[in-house]
Enzyme design. Sequence first.
Site, PDB file in Angstrom:
ATOM      1  N   SER A   1       2.194 -11.213   1.071  1.00 31.61           N
ATOM      2  CA  SER A   1       1.686 -10.428  -0.053  1.00 31.61           C
ATOM      3  C   SER A   1       2.273 -10.946  -1.357  1.00 31.61           C
ATOM      4  O   SER A   1       3.414 -11.441  -1.385  1.00 31.61           O
ATOM      5  CB  SER A   1       2.104  -8.974   0.155  1.00 31.61           C
ATOM      6  OG  SER A   1       1.882  -8.240  -1.020  1.00 31.61           O
TER       7      SER A   1
ATOM      8  N   TYR B   1       8.623  -2.051   2.436  1.00 27.34           N
ATOM      9  CA  TYR B   1       7.415  -2.786   2.844  1.00 27.34           C
ATOM     10  C   TYR B   1       7.456  -4.214   2.287  1.00 27.34           C
ATOM     11  O   TYR B   1       7.297  -5.189   3.022  1.00 27.34           O
ATOM     12  CB  TYR B   1       6.138  -2.061   2.360  1.00 27.34           C
ATOM     13  CG  TYR B   1       4.929  -2.955   2.425  1.00 27.34           C
ATOM     14  CD1 TYR B   1       4.377  -3.313   3.656  1.00 27.34           C
ATOM     15  CD2 TYR B   1       4.362  -3.498   1.267  1.00 27.34           C
ATOM     16  CE1 TYR B   1       3.287  -4.179   3.731  1.00 27.34           C
ATOM     17  CE2 TYR B   1       3.277  -4.355   1.332  1.00 27.34           C
ATOM     18  CZ  TYR B   1       2.749  -4.694   2.560  1.00 27.34           C
ATOM     19  OH  TYR B   1       1.685  -5.563   2.633  1.00 27.34           O
TER      20      TYR B   1
ATOM     21  N   LYS C   1       7.880  -8.265   4.131  1.00 22.85           N
ATOM     22  CA  LYS C   1       7.087  -9.495   3.926  1.00 22.85           C
ATOM     23  C   LYS C   1       8.008 -10.661   3.552  1.00 22.85           C
ATOM     24  O   LYS C   1       7.884 -11.767   4.068  1.00 22.85           O
ATOM     25  CB  LYS C   1       6.027  -9.275   2.838  1.00 22.85           C
ATOM     26  CG  LYS C   1       4.941  -8.285   3.223  1.00 22.85           C
ATOM     27  CD  LYS C   1       4.142  -8.768   4.420  1.00 22.85           C
ATOM     28  CE  LYS C   1       3.103  -7.768   4.854  1.00 22.85           C
ATOM     29  NZ  LYS C   1       2.526  -8.080   6.178  1.00 22.85           N
TER      30      LYS C   1
HETATM   31  P1  NAD Z   1      -4.550  -2.246   8.118  1.00 24.61           P
HETATM   32  O1  NAD Z   1      -3.541  -1.166   8.268  1.00 24.61           O
HETATM   33  O2  NAD Z   1      -5.962  -1.872   7.902  1.00 24.61           O
HETATM   34  O3  NAD Z   1      -4.472  -3.248   9.377  1.00 24.61           O
HETATM   35  C1  NAD Z   1      -3.264  -3.496  10.070  1.00 24.61           C
HETATM   36  C2  NAD Z   1      -3.555  -3.264  11.543  1.00 24.61           C
HETATM   37  O4  NAD Z   1      -2.365  -3.500  12.288  1.00 24.61           O
HETATM   38  C3  NAD Z   1      -3.998  -1.831  11.837  1.00 24.61           C
HETATM   39  O5  NAD Z   1      -5.233  -1.867  12.546  1.00 24.61           O
HETATM   40  C4  NAD Z   1      -2.870  -1.248  12.686  1.00 24.61           C
HETATM   41  O6  NAD Z   1      -3.361  -0.331  13.633  1.00 24.61           O
HETATM   42  C5  NAD Z   1      -2.276  -2.519  13.310  1.00 24.61           C
HETATM   43  N1  NAD Z   1      -0.859  -2.435  13.694  1.00 24.61           N
HETATM   44  C6  NAD Z   1       0.203  -2.062  12.923  1.00 24.61           C
HETATM   45  N2  NAD Z   1       1.345  -2.170  13.625  1.00 24.61           N
HETATM   46  C7  NAD Z   1       1.010  -2.632  14.863  1.00 24.61           C
HETATM   47  C8  NAD Z   1       1.750  -2.947  16.036  1.00 24.61           C
HETATM   48  N3  NAD Z   1       3.079  -2.813  16.084  1.00 24.61           N
HETATM   49  N4  NAD Z   1       1.075  -3.408  17.115  1.00 24.61           N
HETATM   50  C9  NAD Z   1      -0.272  -3.542  17.090  1.00 24.61           C
HETATM   51  N5  NAD Z   1      -1.030  -3.264  16.013  1.00 24.61           N
HETATM   52  C10 NAD Z   1      -0.392  -2.809  14.909  1.00 24.61           C
HETATM   53  O7  NAD Z   1      -4.046  -3.201   6.926  1.00 24.61           O
HETATM   54  P2  NAD Z   1      -4.801  -4.392   6.186  1.00 24.61           P
HETATM   55  O8  NAD Z   1      -5.057  -3.961   4.793  1.00 24.61           O
HETATM   56  O9  NAD Z   1      -5.907  -4.912   7.012  1.00 24.61           O
HETATM   57  O10 NAD Z   1      -3.616  -5.444   6.130  1.00 24.61           O
HETATM   58  C11 NAD Z   1      -3.452  -6.461   7.098  1.00 24.61           C
HETATM   59  C12 NAD Z   1      -2.180  -7.216   6.800  1.00 24.61           C
HETATM   60  O11 NAD Z   1      -2.238  -7.732   5.471  1.00 24.61           O
HETATM   61  C13 NAD Z   1      -0.915  -6.341   6.863  1.00 24.61           C
HETATM   62  O12 NAD Z   1       0.134  -7.103   7.408  1.00 24.61           O
HETATM   63  C14 NAD Z   1      -0.653  -6.040   5.408  1.00 24.61           C
HETATM   64  O13 NAD Z   1       0.694  -5.772   5.161  1.00 24.61           O
HETATM   65  C15 NAD Z   1      -1.096  -7.326   4.739  1.00 24.61           C
HETATM   66  N6  NAD Z   1      -1.461  -7.149   3.327  1.00 24.61           N
HETATM   67  C16 NAD Z   1      -2.384  -6.206   2.990  1.00 24.61           C
HETATM   68  C17 NAD Z   1      -2.707  -6.004   1.641  1.00 24.61           C
HETATM   69  C18 NAD Z   1      -3.686  -4.937   1.235  1.00 24.61           C
HETATM   70  O14 NAD Z   1      -3.699  -4.548   0.061  1.00 24.61           O
HETATM   71  N7  NAD Z   1      -4.548  -4.437   2.117  1.00 24.61           N
HETATM   72  C19 NAD Z   1      -2.085  -6.797   0.653  1.00 24.61           C
HETATM   73  C20 NAD Z   1      -1.168  -7.759   1.048  1.00 24.61           C
HETATM   74  C21 NAD Z   1      -0.856  -7.939   2.391  1.00 24.61           C
END
Ligand code: NAD
Length: 338
Positions: A125, A151, A155
């Site tokens: 991120s 959080y 990362k």
């Molecule tokens: P999201 O919460 O929609 O998807 C993450 C998925 O991981 C979920 O479906 C959740 O059920 C699953 N999960 C969490 N912990 C788990 C575990 N221990 N075992 C199995 N499954 C697990 O989030 P997203 O927005 O799709 O983000 C995806 C990735 O991108 C994340 O790592 C997030 O930190 C990163 N990210 C997201 C953003 C944003 O703004 N959406 C920005 C930067 C980075």
Amino acid sequence: MAKVLVTGGAGYIGTHTLVELLAAGHEPIVIDNLVNSSAESLKRVAKISGQEVAFYKFDLCDSEKLNDLCGAENFDAVIHFAGLKAVGESVAKPLEYYQNNLQSTLTLLAAMEKHHIPSLIFSSSATVYGDPSELPLKETSRVGVGLTNPYGKTKYFIEEILRDWSAAHPDKQVTILRYFNPIGAHPSGLIGEDPQGPPNNLMPYVAQVAAGVRPELTINGNDYDTPDGTGVRDYIHVVDLARGHVAALSNPATGVRTYNLGTGKGVSVMEAVAAFEKACGHPIAYKIGPRRAGDIATCYASADLAAAELGWRATKTLDEACQDAWRWQSQNPQGFRQ
Ligand code: NAD
Ligand code: UDP
């Protein structure tokens, strides 16, 4: 064609990436414990793509189940989305965030070693840049200073772990993708962001106000040193972001590579609200509130490295993202719950 383990594949960015992987001829297999998603999202991916995706519901920290799966499948690569991502919750429950995000990654890396999986793409991120040392943010810009929540620290720590792991295993291909602000939805309106409870991020909150689910948006401060006083971010359409993963998969290289996935353009809260008003066709009620703790004024990417090395650039506009988010929101007022 690559066989790809997609952790967290039922989530917001994961589902959009599945669609793009399938369109490019790859074979994704999903692990998700559904802690922040639902299996309905994967049914929608199948509807868009005309192909089913194999899905395993378990926690990535479950080493036995993970090793069973990795032993049975001959994965070429892993895209690692799984993680908890709510900034405010991470301040209230730091141990849960460190346990989930770090332990799942360590379990995954051990399985990749054991089963000789050569390639990893990790969801990092822009938050790792903390308080920006320069703008636009380059991959070489300072990281790890001014991180205000657990959080963001997970990362940063995982990036460091990946560098140590790569040093010990120079044959592995590690790609760190630093996402800026993903927004929007698939143009079909079948998949999109589905926050549980009040949204933490700007755009899903605006979408819910536009739909009448919430009465008004609170803008977190209008006294920043920005053109209109509101916070400036680099909003990237989630389909562009998803395609960045396919580009990384198609351009493998050993060692650690780090890329910003952003548009290179900063947009203020007021500009984002105006774009959403245009998309939904009516005004969005808002009030000005205080600054949000830990917020920075401005954050946007230099996106040139991914263009040069992966041949990837964001192509979709803010207006398209708002139109697609509005289509998703208005067609699915309860998200994936029916
Ligand atoms: P999201 O919460 O929609 O998807 C993450 C998925 O991981 C979920 O479906 C959740 O059920 C699953 N999960 C969490 N912990 C788990 C575990 N221990 N075992 C199995 N499954 C697990 O989030 P997203 O927005 O799709 O983000 C995806 C990735 O991108 C994340 O790592 C997030 O930190 C990163 N990210 C997201 C953003 C944003 O703004 N959406 C920005 C930067 C980075
Ligand atoms: N923001 C806001 N009201 C909200 C949510 C966010 O004014 O209800 C602002 C926030 O202060 C920031 C911008 O919108 O300036 C983007 O916030 P978001 O949480 O989406 O992304 P991040 O700050 O994590 O980059």
